[in-house]
Every structure is written in structure tokens, then in C-alpha cells.
Design a protein around this motif. Structure first.
Motif, mmCIF file in Angstrom:
data_model
loop_
_atom_site.group_PDB
_atom_site.id
_atom_site.type_symbol
_atom_site.label_atom_id
_atom_site.label_comp_id
_atom_site.label_asym_id
_atom_site.label_seq_id
_atom_site.Cartn_x
_atom_site.Cartn_y
_atom_site.Cartn_z
ATOM 1 N N UNK A 1 -39.704 -39.755 -47.106
ATOM 2 C CA UNK A 1 -39.215 -40.727 -48.103
ATOM 3 C C UNK A 1 -39.071 -42.122 -47.503
ATOM 4 N N UNK A 2 -39.856 -42.439 -46.509
ATOM 5 C CA UNK A 2 -39.723 -43.741 -45.848
ATOM 6 C C UNK A 2 -39.727 -44.879 -46.861
ATOM 7 N N UNK A 3 -38.621 -45.496 -47.047
ATOM 8 C CA UNK A 3 -38.548 -46.633 -47.968
ATOM 9 C C UNK A 3 -37.333 -47.499 -47.650
ATOM 10 N N UNK A 4 -36.150 -46.836 -47.657
ATOM 11 C CA UNK A 4 -34.936 -47.592 -47.398
ATOM 12 C C UNK A 4 -34.720 -47.693 -45.895
ATOM 13 N N UNK A 5 -34.472 -48.890 -45.452
ATOM 14 C CA UNK A 5 -34.239 -49.033 -44.024
ATOM 15 C C UNK A 5 -34.273 -50.483 -43.603
#
Lengths: 413, 253
Positions: free
Chosen positions: A134-138
């Protein structure tokens, strides 16, 4: 409900990013959630049902200001916030030599590419693989070469009680050669919030750089918290971490540190205090000395009562050619009554012959003579126990380099 | 209120685990203003007496009564006994890693103030109080910052006990072998501190097996304690006889 859902995420149109997501998704699909048969997780695992069907949402941030409450810190800091797992993009007033942007922006700009998902293999870290799907928020935080930050970067994660969420957050922190910075992560929530925090920090410490990392894990009682801190340290670099855990029903703080070049050093210290029935708190470290003249030290102290469980798994690995390394590790725990449990698994894996390594573990109860001495001066037994527990943990707090931050955590802990 | 501070009536007690009585039929009355010395050979159970009076958990009273200030002492928790004004200067003061001397003293003073319904001292008030008192006992501010009794010399430990006596102002102080391990100078400091605290409203019970301390703190009554009770009571003269002839005359009875 599957933990892997087909939802639209920002940046799906970027092949690089969707490729990374796919790679992590495959890793997670292969193994699923860890269970009692997963060696690294056998003391501390939970079933998917325990998460009570969390929502994995792709909604934009909806902040009602909860995450701003109690923002007063007793020290100056550059403040960054996550609200229910979503990064607040704000107009950060950044000093020279510091770049802070969202993960997506850093992907578009390309400057995260040499770091993102580079510091570990998702096959080895099931929750990090889930996080990667789910790489998105960061955040992408870059402290440029030689920049010394006088104020810490304070990252606050706040969760509210309106919805049960699974928050997958990926931060990338780069301290370039000679840079010095302090990062504080503060997890907090509304009291009755139910959620699962799944955070992965990839941290890159350059030559002679110094990164101090504080984690104050003050999650809500019913929360799950899993974090992986995957760290690389280059020549002469220094990474030191301190975590204070133990408020939520399940927590796992994992440090995976690779000391890549000569002179690299890492220090991982932690405290935990468990007082709720069935509570589980896990601190797992894996420090890999991959070059000669690398140093590491770990001190973890915990206190458990009722039917709580504390877990410490500490691994020190010294590679075949990594002569003249030093790696030390100590875990000590207080079991304040019969129902409490401590599982400790120290592992030394040493392939070089000229090294100094040590590990130790102990558990016990408070000293009766000390309690009586305090009682004989008018201090009640309860108060004496409290003072002694604080004193016990204080040894770890005292190692912190920044006394203001240390004191701030200690007072709330 | 009577001026009897402590009254021990036919006390039998011992270590709970051992089921063996160490104190066997002890009677003792201490009035305000008095100094009593209990003398006895090593192993007579003198320390047991101090622990039973202060309520150490491992000790058990099998029969008898103890009144302190007209209150049934044996019903009170150890910290309540302390707050009521009972103080024990320990033979072996306990080291506590992680707790500074300052912090320990502050907790103790505030616990006793709270018990008495007084407001707790804040940091500034406490510092003022402690600095003045510490000077008297030759205790440096460095020592106050160190962890309590950790690595302290015998003299430092005993001076710190007397500093606590002076700060807490108890009604009855028990000095358990307060002179052990002390050189002449430290002994004088300790004795001066005790003498300064002592007045007509409080009392002192000295537990010792030799005369040294009694030359500096003159007792009004001397009791010879053997086989769990008092075998003879008298004045300072009795202590001097003991010093000359030893305990054997009293043990053979």
C-alpha cells in the motif's frame, strides 16, 4: 475480508511505484500474517480477527484538528503530523539543508528511488510487505550533507476513534554524510480508538552522520502497533534509537540495522511497562555487523504485571570478515506478579574470531529490602514500588542524548 | 495523653518463615525525654526487636502488645508507623540504584507531610531545607545527587541516616548499631546530630553491643538483652560493668 484489497492509490500510474507495490503484495501473499510457527514471531503474533476488520482506505485526509491537540512540547521542534494514517501536507518552515516531502511527491520527483524499499527484503518482514503493498502515505526526509539540525523533527501520529483503520505508513529518512539530526516519533490516539498502526521507517545514515531516533509509543489501549525500523549505517555513522512502549494491547518494535562500513555504530535502547491483562509488547532487534570495526549496544528494560507478556528478541550478527567489532546486548525485566510472562531470545551469530560480544538477560521482582527501607521512612508500599520501577527504567532513560526529550517521555510514561 | 511513648508488653516474635521465636517475653516502657540503651551480645536478636517495632514484613509477632503514642503499633503498616513518628536508623542502610539521595529524601518528607495533612514541599522549598541540614552533617550536594547509599562508605551511610532523623523529626528513634563501622570523627558527627535532635518531647532507643556510642550519647537507662528478653536494667553504670566484665555473667543465669 482480505488484508490485500484492490483499491486505487495515488501513483498507480507510475510503473516504478506500482511495481514496488506488486513486489510487496507477492511477498505478503506468499506468507500471510505471521503465526506461532513463524520463528521470528512465535512469542508475539495475532490473528487477523483480532484486528476486527479494519478499513484500508484511500480517502484523502480529513482532519478535524484532533491531531493538533496537546501540541505543546517542552522543547522546540519542527512538527509533522499524521492524522488517521494520512500525512498532513503543511507549509513546513524548513531550515536550509533539509528536504521534507510526501512519499508520492518524492516518487514523482525521483529523489526517493535510491532508497525506497531498498533497505530490507520484504520476504523477511511480513508486515513490512503488507505495508509495501500500500505504498502511498509516508514522508521523505533528507538531511543534506553536513547539515546539523539544531531542532528535532517531531512526527506525531494521531488516530481517532470514528473508524477502525489499518494505517500503512512508510517513511524514508536520509542523513547524508556528516549530517546530524534527531527524529521523534510520537504515537497517540483518542482513548477508545481501535486501529492497527503498521509503520516502516527506512533510515539511511551516511558517512560520519548521526541520527538520533526517539519513539514514544503511546497508542490507545485497544490498538495494534507494528513498526519496522530498517537502518543502514555507513562509515563512521551513528544511529541511536530509544523506544518507550507498552500502552496498547499488542506492540512490536523491530529494529533491523546493518552496519555497512568500518566505524559504523548503532545503539538501540528501550523500555516497556505492561499492566494490562493479555497485553503483548515485543522488542525485536537484529544488528548486523557487516564490516570490521563496527559497534553496537543494546539495553532494554521492561516491567510486566498481571497477565501481560513482554518479549525481547535480540540478534547480533557478525559477518566472517568483520574483525574487531563490538556488540553488546542486555535485557532485564521485572515480573511484578506470578501471571506475568517474559520471553527473551538473545542470539549471537558470530563468524569472526577477533570480536567482543556480550549478551545478558535477567528477570526478577523488586527488592523487598528496598521497599522496606522506603516504608520505614514513611513512603507507602505502592508508592515505593512505583518509585523503584521508575528507578529501574531510569537507567535506560539516562542514556538518552537529549535530556529534554528524554524527560518529556519519562514524565508521560 | 500519657508521656509514655512506647510500651512493649510481653512481646513474643520471630522470623515468620522460621517459626522460631527470637523475642521471648519482652517488656519495655519508654517515656518522652528518655534515652534507653539495649545492649546484648551478637545474635541475641537485637535487630529483630528493631524490625518487629518498625514492621518489617518477614517478622511475625506471636503474642504481646506494643503501644506507640497510645496507638496499637502492631496494627499499623510500616509507613504508617514511620509517619506516626517512629524512626529506625538501620544497621545496614539499603542502597537503591536509580534513586538519588535528594529524590529519596523528598519522597520521604512529602509522604510524611501528606500523612499529617500538610502540603507537600515544592522543589525550591525542599532544596532550601535539605541544603541547610546537609551542611550540618558534612554531606555535600554531590553526595545528595548520588544514588542513595550506592557506593557510600560506612560513615557516609550513617551520617545520611542521621540527616534523615534530623529532617523527619520523629518522636522515637531507634538506632540499630549506629556506631558500627564508624571512625571517631564520624561517630562524633552522628552523636552530635542525635543529641541535637533529642529533647524532652522525643525519645531514643539505642541498640548496641558495645559502649562506644554511649560515651557520646548518655543513656538514662541501660538494659541487658539476652535470650529474647531483658535480663537486667540499670543506669550507665551497668553498661560500664558490661564493658569491664563482658556478657557472660548475664548469659549464664
Amino acid at each position: 475480508m482480505s488484508l490485500l484489497q484492490n483499491i486505487n492509490l495515488w501513483g498507480d500510474d507510475i510503473p516504478y511505484l506500482s511495481g514496488l507495490r506488486e513486489k510487496n503484495r507477492i511477498s505478503f501473499e506468499k506468507r500471510g500474517l505471521p503465526d506461532s510457527k513463524t520463528e521470528d514471531w512465535r512469542f508475539s503474533y495475532f490473528k487477523q480477527d483480532d484486528m476486527q476488520n479494519p478499513v484500508i482506505d484511500n480517502e484523502p485526509i480529513k482532519c478535524e484538528g484532533h491531531c493538533h491537540s496537546n501540541d505543546k512540547l517542552p522543547f522546540n521542534a519542527l512538527q509533522i503530523r499524521y492524522c488517521n494514517g494520512k500525512l498532513h501536507i503543511e507549509d513546513w518552515n524548513l531550515p536550509n539543508g533539509v528536504v521534507i516531502k510526501s512519499l508520492i511527491e518524492a516518487v514523482y520527483d525521483g529523489d526517493i528511488k535510491s532508497y525506497l524499499n531498498k533497505s530490507f527484503n520484504p520476504d523477511d518482514f511480513p508486515f513490512a510487505a503488507l505495508n509495501g503493498a500500500y505504498l502511498e502515505q509516508g514522508l521523505f526526509i533528507l538531511i543534506e550533507r553536513g547539515t546539523v539540525l539544531s531542532e528535532p523533527l517531531y512526527i506525531k501520529y494521531h488516530n481517532s476513534a470514528d473508524k477502525n483503520r489499518l494505517c500503512n505508513i512508510r517513511n524514508t529518512v536520509v542523513a547524508e554524510n556528516g549530517a546530524k539530526a534527531t527524529v521523534i516519533e510520537h504515537f497517540c490516539a483518542e482513548e477508545n480508538a481501535v486501529y492497527t498502526q503498521n509503520v516502516v521507517n527506512e533510515i539511511f545514515v551516511g558517512n560520519n552522520a548521526e541520527l538520533n531516533h526517539y519513539v514514544w509509543q503511546n497508542e490507545a489501549k485497544s490498538a495494534h502497533h507494528i513498526s519496522l525500523n530498517s537502518v543502514q549505517v555507513k562509515s563512521g555513522g551513528n544511529y541511536s534509537a530509544f523506544c518507550a512502549n507498552g500502552t496498547c494491547k499488542f506492540s512490536r518494535y523491530e529494529s533491523y540495522v546493518r552496519l555497512l562500513q568500518s566505524g559504523a555504530a548503532a545503539e538501540i535502547n528501550g523500555v516497556y511497562k505492561l499492566s494490562e491483562t493479555e497485553q503483548v509488547c515485543d522488542i525485536t532487534t537484529n544488528i548486523r555487523h557487516l564490516s570490521p570495526h563496527t559497534y553496537s549496544n543494546q539495553l532494554v528494560k521492561g516491567v510486566a504485571k498481571v497477565r501481560a507478556k513482554g518479549v525481547f528478541q535480540g540478534q547480533i550478527h557478525i559477518a566472517p570478515d568483520a574483525q574487531q567489532c563490538e556488540g553488546h546486548q542486555l535485557h532485564r525485566a521485572l515480573l511484578l506478579n506470578d501471571g506475568a510472562e517474559i520471553d527473551c531470545k538473545p542470539e549471537l551469530e558470530v563468524f569472526a574470531d577477533d570480536v567482543k560480544c556480550s549478551h545478558g538477560a535477567s528477570s526478577g521482582d523488586l527488592d523487598k529490602e528496598q521497599i522496606f527501607y522506603m516504608q520505614a521512612r514513611g513512603i507507602s508500599e505502592d508508592e515505593a514500588r512505583k518509585i523503584l520501577v521508575d528507578a529501574y527504567l531510569n537507567e535506560v532513560f539516562a542514556l538518552n542524548k537529549n535530556p529534554d526529550i528524554s524527560e518529556w517521555i519519562k514524565e508521560q510514561f | 495523653m500519657s508521656d509514655v511513648l512506647l510500651q512493649i508488653k510481653n512481646l513474643y516474635a520471630g522470623i515468620a518463615e522460621d517459626e522460631k521465636e527470637i523475642i521471648k517475653g519482652l517488656n519495655l516502657e519508654i517515656k518522652a525525654g528518655e534515652i534507653h540503651a539495649v545492649m546484648g551480645p551478637n545474635g541475641a536478636g537485637k535487630s529483630t526487636l528493631s524490625y518487629v517495632l518498625t514492621g518489617k514484613p518477614d517478622y511475625e509477632v506471636t503474642s504481646g502488645e506494643v503501644f506507640f503514642n497510645d496507638k496499637d503499633l502492631l496494627r499499623l503498616a510500616p509507613n504508617e508507623r514511620a509517619c506516626e513518628g517512629l524512626f529506625l536508623s538501620m544497621q545496614y542502610p539499603v542502597a537503591i540504584t536509580g534513586v538519588t539521595t535528594n529524590n529519596f529524601l523528598k519522597h520521604a518528607i512529602n509522604a510524611q507531610r501528606k500523612y499529617k495533612g500538610l502540603p507537600e514541599l515544592d522543589a525550591a522549598e525542599f532544596l532550601k531545607l535539605i541544603r541547610g541540614a546537609a551542611k550540618e552533617f558534612n554531606i555535600s550536594s554531590e553526595m545528595l545527587k548520588r544514588e542513595i547509599n550506592v557506593g557510600f562508605s560506612g560513615g557516609e551511610k550513617k551520617r545520611l541516616e542521621i540527616l534523615q532523623l534530623s529532617l523527619l523529626q520523629p518522636k522515637l528513634a531507634i538506632l540499630d548499631e549506629a556506631d558500627s563501622g564508624l571512625d571517631i570523627d564520624a561517630l562524633r558527627t552522628v552523636a552530635e546530630g542525635v543529641n541535637k535532635w533529642h529533647n524532652q518531647n522525643n525519645a531514643l532507643l539505642i541498640i548496641t553491643h558495645h559502649l562506644d556510642l554511649l560515651n557520646y550519647i548518655r543513656p538514662d537507662f541501660v538494659h541487658i538483652y539476652a535470650d529474647g528478653h531483658i535480663v537486667k536494667s540499670g543506669s550507665m553504670q551497668l553498661a560500664e560493668d558490661l564493658e569491664a566484665n563482658g556478657y557472660k555473667n548475664y548469659l549464664e543465669e
